[in-house]
Design a protein around this motif. Structure first.
Motif, PDB file in Angstrom:
ATOM      1  N   LEU A 232     -29.527 -55.009 -60.954  1.00  0.00           N
ATOM      2  CA  LEU A 232     -29.532 -53.634 -60.454  1.00  0.00           C
ATOM      3  C   LEU A 232     -29.291 -53.612 -58.947  1.00  0.00           C
ATOM      4  O   LEU A 232     -29.821 -54.453 -58.206  1.00  0.00           O
ATOM      5  CB  LEU A 232     -30.870 -52.956 -60.765  1.00  0.00           C
ATOM      6  N   ASP A 233     -28.511 -52.650 -58.498  1.00  0.00           N
ATOM      7  CA  ASP A 233     -28.243 -52.458 -57.075  1.00  0.00           C
ATOM      8  C   ASP A 233     -29.518 -51.946 -56.406  1.00  0.00           C
ATOM      9  O   ASP A 233     -30.197 -51.088 -56.956  1.00  0.00           O
ATOM     10  CB  ASP A 233     -27.114 -51.434 -56.902  1.00  0.00           C
TER      11      ASP A 233
ATOM     12  N   PRO B 238     -28.948 -47.821 -55.280  1.00  0.00           N
ATOM     13  CA  PRO B 238     -28.077 -47.264 -56.313  1.00  0.00           C
ATOM     14  C   PRO B 238     -27.517 -45.889 -55.957  1.00  0.00           C
ATOM     15  O   PRO B 238     -28.213 -45.065 -55.376  1.00  0.00           O
ATOM     16  CB  PRO B 238     -29.001 -47.163 -57.527  1.00  0.00           C
ATOM     17  N   LEU B 239     -26.244 -45.690 -56.315  1.00  0.00           N
ATOM     18  CA  LEU B 239     -25.636 -44.375 -56.167  1.00  0.00           C
ATOM     19  C   LEU B 239     -26.061 -43.464 -57.310  1.00  0.00           C
ATOM     20  O   LEU B 239     -26.140 -42.253 -57.140  1.00  0.00           O
ATOM     21  CB  LEU B 239     -24.114 -44.488 -56.131  1.00  0.00           C
ATOM     22  N   THR B 240     -26.308 -44.049 -58.480  1.00  0.00           N
ATOM     23  CA  THR B 240     -26.812 -43.310 -59.633  1.00  0.00           C
ATOM     24  C   THR B 240     -27.771 -44.226 -60.394  1.00  0.00           C
ATOM     25  O   THR B 240     -27.810 -45.435 -60.153  1.00  0.00           O
ATOM     26  CB  THR B 240     -25.680 -42.875 -60.599  1.00  0.00           C
ATOM     27  N   ARG B 241     -28.519 -43.632 -61.325  1.00  0.00           N
ATOM     28  CA  ARG B 241     -29.432 -44.410 -62.166  1.00  0.00           C
ATOM     29  C   ARG B 241     -28.603 -45.384 -63.007  1.00  0.00           C
ATOM     30  O   ARG B 241     -27.619 -45.007 -63.619  1.00  0.00           O
ATOM     31  CB  ARG B 241     -30.212 -43.448 -63.062  1.00  0.00           C
TER      32      ARG B 241
ATOM     33  N   HIS C 292     -27.040 -48.144 -61.717  1.00  0.00           N
ATOM     34  CA  HIS C 292     -26.002 -48.783 -60.891  1.00  0.00           C
ATOM     35  C   HIS C 292     -26.242 -50.297 -60.878  1.00  0.00           C
ATOM     36  O   HIS C 292     -27.270 -50.772 -60.418  1.00  0.00           O
ATOM     37  CB  HIS C 292     -26.083 -48.198 -59.483  1.00  0.00           C
TER      38      HIS C 292
ATOM     39  N   PHE D  26     -18.250 -43.822 -66.415  1.00  0.00           N
ATOM     40  CA  PHE D  26     -18.714 -44.713 -65.366  1.00  0.00           C
ATOM     41  C   PHE D  26     -17.528 -45.155 -64.527  1.00  0.00           C
ATOM     42  O   PHE D  26     -16.382 -45.047 -64.943  1.00  0.00           O
ATOM     43  CB  PHE D  26     -19.453 -45.930 -65.941  1.00  0.00           C
ATOM     44  N   ASN D  27     -17.805 -45.652 -63.333  1.00  0.00           N
ATOM     45  CA  ASN D  27     -16.793 -46.231 -62.458  1.00  0.00           C
ATOM     46  C   ASN D  27     -17.074 -47.710 -62.313  1.00  0.00           C
ATOM     47  O   ASN D  27     -18.235 -48.122 -62.291  1.00  0.00           O
ATOM     48  CB  ASN D  27     -16.828 -45.604 -61.059  1.00  0.00           C
TER      49      ASN D  27
ATOM     50  N   HIS E 295     -19.228 -53.171 -58.819  1.00  0.00           N
ATOM     51  CA  HIS E 295     -20.230 -52.137 -59.053  1.00  0.00           C
ATOM     52  C   HIS E 295     -19.897 -51.454 -60.371  1.00  0.00           C
ATOM     53  O   HIS E 295     -18.760 -51.022 -60.567  1.00  0.00           O
ATOM     54  CB  HIS E 295     -20.184 -51.071 -57.959  1.00  0.00           C
TER      55      HIS E 295
ATOM     56  N   ILE F  16     -21.016 -48.126 -61.977  1.00  0.00           N
ATOM     57  CA  ILE F  16     -21.740 -46.944 -61.535  1.00  0.00           C
ATOM     58  C   ILE F  16     -21.647 -45.861 -62.608  1.00  0.00           C
ATOM     59  O   ILE F  16     -20.590 -45.254 -62.782  1.00  0.00           O
ATOM     60  CB  ILE F  16     -21.170 -46.410 -60.200  1.00  0.00           C
TER      61      ILE F  16
ATOM     62  N   ARG G  13     -21.677 -42.370 -64.306  1.00  0.00           N
ATOM     63  CA  ARG G  13     -21.366 -41.045 -63.769  1.00  0.00           C
ATOM     64  C   ARG G  13     -22.141 -39.999 -64.552  1.00  0.00           C
ATOM     65  O   ARG G  13     -21.818 -39.719 -65.703  1.00  0.00           O
ATOM     66  CB  ARG G  13     -19.861 -40.748 -63.866  1.00  0.00           C
TER      67      ARG G  13
END
Length: 185
Positions: free
Chosen positions: A53-54, A57-60, A62, A105-106, A152, A154, A156
């Motif tokens: 896990l980052d 995080p930019l989102t839950r 990430h 996701f990205n 990453h 991520i 969305r």
């Protein structure tokens, strides 16, 4: 100004790799011998690839996916290392999508050292109701904060989930660091 020399001894991802030995993906991960600061939540630890896990995080959900071997840029990877990451990226992405409960996701991979504070460089991914989407960077460089190649994943969130996020403390933190004028240029 050139990027600082990459040093595996001071690389946080190399510290994580040394702290979590490879083990079968189907078995629980053992805690590291010594606590890591910041704490790390490992998702995958194979002999050649790791996912965790980052910490920002930019989102839950990430997640970062990287090679165990210290390589600074994508172009530094061997075909075997690239193949190992390529084999695990869709597996980890499927797990993230299932656990987080989103369909979109990205996958982002940055090449280029960020010479200033990471808070100056923010990736903004957007998607309009008509389906058009894109990515914009607030900053000049590619925003690679840790000089160890990594991807990453991520998730969305839906528009409703995104509104909740932006209304909360994490959203206010992100918006406080985002230079909207830079995004319009």
């Amino acid at each position: 100004m050139a990027a600082p020399a990459s040093n595996p001894d001071s690389c946080p991802f190399c510290t994580i790799a040394a702290s979590f030995p490879p083990h079968p993906p189907s078995s629980p991960h053992a805690a590291p011998a010594a606590p890591l600061d910041p704490p790390t939540h490992i998702i995958l630890a194979t002999p050649h690839v790791m996912a965790f896990l980052d910490i920002q995080p930019l989102t839950r959900g990430h997640v970062l996916v990287c090679p165990r071997a210290h390589k600074e840029r994508l172009t530094d990877l061997t075909p075997a290392q690239s193949g190992g990451i390529g084999a695990w990226l869709p597996v980890v992405a499927r797990a993230v999508v299932k656990v987080v409960g989103v369909g979109d996701f990205n996958v982002v991979q940055n090449n280029g050292w960020c010479l200033c504070s990471p808070s100056v460089y923010v990736c903004v991914c957007w998607r309009r109701a008509d389906g058009e989407s894109g990515v914009r960077w607030a900053g000049v460089h590619a925003a690679q904060v840790v000089p160890h190649v990594h991807y990453h994943i991520i998730p969305r969130p839906s528009s409703e989930e995104r509104e909740k996020l932006l209304a909360g403390a994490e959203g206010r933190w992100l918006l406080s660091r985002l230079d909207l004028n830079a995004l319009e240029r």
